[in-house]
Design a protein around this motif. Structure first.
Motif, PDB file in Angstrom:
ATOM      1  N   UNK A 171      33.578  40.421  49.141  1.00  0.00           N
ATOM      2  CA  UNK A 171      32.513  40.782  48.192  1.00  0.00           C
ATOM      3  C   UNK A 171      31.816  42.070  48.569  1.00  0.00           C
ATOM      4  N   UNK A 172      31.587  42.245  49.872  1.00  0.00           N
ATOM      5  CA  UNK A 172      30.932  43.464  50.314  1.00  0.00           C
ATOM      6  C   UNK A 172      31.851  44.675  50.167  1.00  0.00           C
ATOM      7  N   UNK A 173      33.122  44.512  50.533  1.00  0.00           N
ATOM      8  CA  UNK A 173      34.063  45.629  50.451  1.00  0.00           C
ATOM      9  C   UNK A 173      34.308  46.072  49.025  1.00  0.00           C
ATOM     10  N   UNK A 174      34.426  45.098  48.110  1.00  0.00           N
ATOM     11  CA  UNK A 174      34.737  45.408  46.715  1.00  0.00           C
ATOM     12  C   UNK A 174      33.522  45.118  45.848  1.00  0.00           C
ATOM     13  N   UNK A 175      32.444  45.798  46.159  1.00  0.00           N
ATOM     14  CA  UNK A 175      31.172  45.608  45.458  1.00  0.00           C
ATOM     15  C   UNK A 175      31.334  46.099  44.022  1.00  0.00           C
ATOM     16  N   UNK A 176      31.362  45.174  43.113  1.00  0.00           N
ATOM     17  CA  UNK A 176      31.511  45.542  41.705  1.00  0.00           C
ATOM     18  C   UNK A 176      30.601  44.672  40.855  1.00  0.00           C
TER      19      UNK A 176
END
Length: 177
Positions: A171-176
Motif C-alpha cells: 500500500x505504501x509503495x503503490x500509493x494510489x
C-alpha cells in the motif's frame, strides 16, 4: 482507492504496534545477519532465537492510554520495518492469491486492533477510525477489480500476489487513490 496510505497507515501501525503484547514474539537473526520479528518461530532451525512472552501485560481494565513497555516498543519497531519491506521476487499477478493475502491480513489487523483496544493500548475512537478505514478498503478490493486493474493498482495487486509482502508495504509503495 484502497489505502489512502499516509492517514490510514498511521492507524495500521497503531493496530499492529502492540502485537507483542498479545503473546509470544520471536526475534531471530538469520544466517546473513538480518534481524526478524514474528509471532511464529523461525523455520530456520539454526537461527539464534529470543522469545518474549507478554501475555501478562494485557489488562482488560486498563485505561485506553496504557504505556507500551520499552522491550515491546523495540519489537514493535522491528515488526513495523519488516511489514513495510516489499520483496520484488518476480511473483506474477495472481488475483486469487492477492485477495486471499489482503483479506487475511486485514482481518488479522482488525483482530489485533480489538486486542489492543481491550488491552487498553488504543482508544475506542482510534479503533473505530481504523476499523472503518480497513473495512472500506477491503470493500474496494475484489477479485473482479484485480482482474481489470491497470497501472499502479495492478502493481499493488501483483505485489500482494507474493506471500512475502504485507498490505502495509504494498500500500505504501503503490500509493494510489
Amino acid at each position: 482507492m484502497f489505502i489512502r496510505c499516509k492517514r490510514v497507515f498511521i492507524f495500521l501501525l497503531m493496530l499492529l504496534s502492540t502485537t507483542a503484547v498479545a503473546g509470544e514474539v520471536y526475534k531471530w537473526t538469520d544466517k546473513d545477519g538480518k534481524v526478524h520479528f514474528s509471532s511464529k518461530p523461525p523455520k530456520d532451525k539454526e537461527a539464534k532465537v529470543e522469545v518474549k512472552n507478554y501475555k501478562g501485560a494485557i489488562n482488560s481494565q486498563a485505561a485506553p492510554t496504557k504505556e507500551i513497555p520499552p522491550e515491546v516498543r523495540e519489537m514493535m519497531q522491528g515488526m513495523q520495518k519488516a511489514l513495510l519491506e516489499v520483496h520484488e521476487d518476480g511473483t506474477p499477478l495472481n488475483c486469487e492469491t492477492a485477495m486471499g493475502n489482503i483479506n487475511w491480513q486485514v482481518e488479522t489487523m482488525l483482530a489485533q486492533g480489538k486486542k489492543n483496544l481491550d488491552g487498553g493500548y488504543i482508544t475506542q475512537d482510534q479503533y473505530n477510525m481504523a476499523t472503518a478505514a480497513f473495512k472500506k478498503a477491503q470493500e474496494q478490493l475484489s477479485l473482479d477489480d484485480c482482474k481489470t486493474a491497470l497501472s499502479t493498482k495492478r502493481s499493488f495487486y501483483q505485489c500482494m500476489s507474493s506471500d512475502k509482502n504485507h498490505v502495509a508495504g504494498c500500500g505504501q509503495k503503490y500509493n494510489f487513490d
